[in-house]
Design a protein around this motif. Structure first.
Motif, PDB file in Angstrom:
ATOM      1  N   VAL A 119       6.690  -8.152   1.231  1.00 37.48           N
ATOM      2  CA  VAL A 119       7.117  -6.946   1.949  1.00 37.48           C
ATOM      3  C   VAL A 119       7.048  -5.692   1.075  1.00 37.48           C
ATOM      4  CG1 VAL A 119       8.557  -8.201   3.575  1.00 37.48           C
ATOM      5  CG2 VAL A 119       9.568  -7.333   1.482  1.00 37.48           C
ATOM      6  N   ASN A 120       7.056  -5.862  -0.208  1.00 33.49           N
ATOM      7  CA  ASN A 120       7.030  -4.749  -1.156  1.00 33.49           C
ATOM      8  C   ASN A 120       5.781  -4.899  -2.018  1.00 33.49           C
ATOM      9  OD1 ASN A 120       7.644  -2.655  -2.859  1.00 33.49           O
ATOM     10  ND2 ASN A 120       9.360  -3.665  -3.838  1.00 33.49           N
ATOM     11  N   LYS A 121       4.647  -4.700  -1.383  1.00 33.07           N
ATOM     12  CA  LYS A 121       3.364  -4.931  -2.045  1.00 33.07           C
ATOM     13  C   LYS A 121       3.189  -4.001  -3.247  1.00 33.07           C
ATOM     14  CE  LYS A 121       1.341  -6.414   2.295  1.00 33.07           C
ATOM     15  NZ  LYS A 121       2.564  -6.524   3.022  1.00 33.07           N
ATOM     16  N   LYS A 122       2.665  -4.540  -4.308  1.00 30.69           N
ATOM     17  CA  LYS A 122       2.366  -3.800  -5.536  1.00 30.69           C
ATOM     18  C   LYS A 122       3.611  -3.182  -6.173  1.00 30.69           C
ATOM     19  CE  LYS A 122      -2.267  -2.737  -3.933  1.00 30.69           C
ATOM     20  NZ  LYS A 122      -3.218  -1.697  -3.585  1.00 30.69           N
ATOM     21  N   ASP A 123       4.772  -3.648  -5.812  1.00 31.40           N
ATOM     22  CA  ASP A 123       6.028  -3.140  -6.382  1.00 31.40           C
ATOM     23  C   ASP A 123       6.169  -1.624  -6.268  1.00 31.40           C
ATOM     24  OD1 ASP A 123       7.191  -5.552  -7.130  1.00 31.40           O
ATOM     25  OD2 ASP A 123       6.202  -5.565  -9.079  1.00 31.40           O
ATOM     26  N   ALA A 124       5.548  -1.018  -5.273  1.00 28.33           N
ATOM     27  CA  ALA A 124       5.577   0.438  -5.128  1.00 28.33           C
ATOM     28  C   ALA A 124       7.004   0.962  -5.043  1.00 28.33           C
ATOM     29  CB  ALA A 124       4.787   0.861  -3.887  1.00 28.33           C
ATOM     30  N   ALA A 125       7.840   0.276  -4.274  1.00 27.87           N
ATOM     31  CA  ALA A 125       9.220   0.733  -4.115  1.00 27.87           C
ATOM     32  C   ALA A 125      10.002   0.566  -5.407  1.00 27.87           C
ATOM     33  CB  ALA A 125       9.901  -0.031  -2.982  1.00 27.87           C
ATOM     34  N   GLN A 126       9.781  -0.540  -6.104  1.00 24.64           N
ATOM     35  CA  GLN A 126      10.484  -0.750  -7.362  1.00 24.64           C
ATOM     36  C   GLN A 126      10.083   0.303  -8.386  1.00 24.64           C
ATOM     37  OE1 GLN A 126      10.223  -4.815  -8.667  1.00 24.64           O
ATOM     38  NE2 GLN A 126      11.055  -5.596  -6.756  1.00 24.64           N
ATOM     39  N   LYS A 127       8.824   0.666  -8.412  1.00 22.21           N
ATOM     40  CA  LYS A 127       8.368   1.719  -9.325  1.00 22.21           C
ATOM     41  C   LYS A 127       9.003   3.051  -8.947  1.00 22.21           C
ATOM     42  CE  LYS A 127       4.089  -0.676 -10.327  1.00 22.21           C
ATOM     43  NZ  LYS A 127       2.717  -0.865  -9.889  1.00 22.21           N
ATOM     44  N   TRP A 128       9.062   3.346  -7.658  1.00 20.57           N
ATOM     45  CA  TRP A 128       9.666   4.590  -7.197  1.00 20.57           C
ATOM     46  C   TRP A 128      11.139   4.661  -7.592  1.00 20.57           C
ATOM     47  CZ3 TRP A 128      13.257   5.000  -2.963  1.00 20.57           C
ATOM     48  CH2 TRP A 128      13.600   6.319  -2.639  1.00 20.57           C
ATOM     49  N   LEU A 129      11.841   3.541  -7.479  1.00 24.25           N
ATOM     50  CA  LEU A 129      13.264   3.493  -7.829  1.00 24.25           C
ATOM     51  C   LEU A 129      13.506   3.410  -9.337  1.00 24.25           C
ATOM     52  CD1 LEU A 129      14.518   0.938  -5.152  1.00 24.25           C
ATOM     53  CD2 LEU A 129      15.131   3.352  -5.297  1.00 24.25           C
ATOM     54  N   GLY A 130      12.463   3.092 -10.080  1.00 26.19           N
ATOM     55  CA  GLY A 130      12.642   2.858 -11.510  1.00 26.19           C
ATOM     56  C   GLY A 130      13.388   1.557 -11.743  1.00 26.19           C
ATOM     57  N   PHE A 131      13.213   0.633 -10.835  1.00 25.49           N
ATOM     58  CA  PHE A 131      13.907  -0.650 -10.856  1.00 25.49           C
ATOM     59  C   PHE A 131      13.030  -1.686 -11.530  1.00 25.49           C
ATOM     60  CE2 PHE A 131      14.581  -4.759  -8.656  1.00 25.49           C
ATOM     61  CZ  PHE A 131      15.909  -4.977  -8.985  1.00 25.49           C
TER      62      PHE A 131
END
Length: 163
Positions: free
Chosen positions: A139-151
């Motif tokens: 659901v979170n392909k390429k970790d885009a959201a994690q990168k955006w959050l700095g997570f």
């Protein structure tokens, strides 16, 4: 992809429950629960769409998970019906047929009710879970959201989905 066949998609989805959910309602057959839930999530937190987080697939995982109580699943489904009822009362159309500003008005209105506040909270919680989910869940392909959050997720990463 998590739902790689049509048969699995229909088995995993709860759209079939829409017939039962709305059977005794004036909305019978009119509302598509997953479509409405996904649109409401995007309306509440537009960044999920910008980051290409597949909240619909995540909701399917959650709604099929054995640790999510039947009453919570029913609450999410009922929330769709209540959202459409409020939408019809305010604007004379189902929620997903409204303009963006009208949908925001409906969300603002339902958040004044106890059920609405809880329902919005649940959708935002699932949006955040999808944002922080590992790539293995699809659901979170390429970790885009994690990168955006700095997570930065913990290690080791899961080798398979646990939901």
């Amino acid at each position: 992809m998590i739902l790689n066949t049509r048969r699995n998609f229909f088995k995993k989805s709860f759209l079939g429950g829409a017939v039962l959910l709305f059977y005794n309602s004036s909305l019978y057959g009119a509302a598509e629960p997953l479509k409405t839930l996904t649109l409401a999530q995007v309306d509440l937190f537009p960044k999920v769409e910008e980051l290409h987080v597949d909240t619909a697939s995540y909701l399917l995982l959650i709604l099929d998970h054995s640790r999510i109580t039947a009453s919570h699943k029913e609450f999410l489904r009922n929330g769709v019906q209540w959202l459409h009822e409020e939408s019809l009362k305010l604007h004379g159309k189902l929620y997903y047929n409204l303009l963006e500003q009208e949908r925001q008005e409906v969300l603002q209105e339902i958040s004044e009710y106890g059920w609405g506040e809880s329902w919005v909270d649940a959708l935002l919680t699932y949006s955040m879970e999808a944002l922080c989910s590992d790539v293995v869940y699809g659901v979170n392909k390429k970790d885009a959201a994690q990168k955006w959050l700095g997570f930065r997720a913990g290690f080791p990463h899961p080798k398979r989905a646990y939901l």
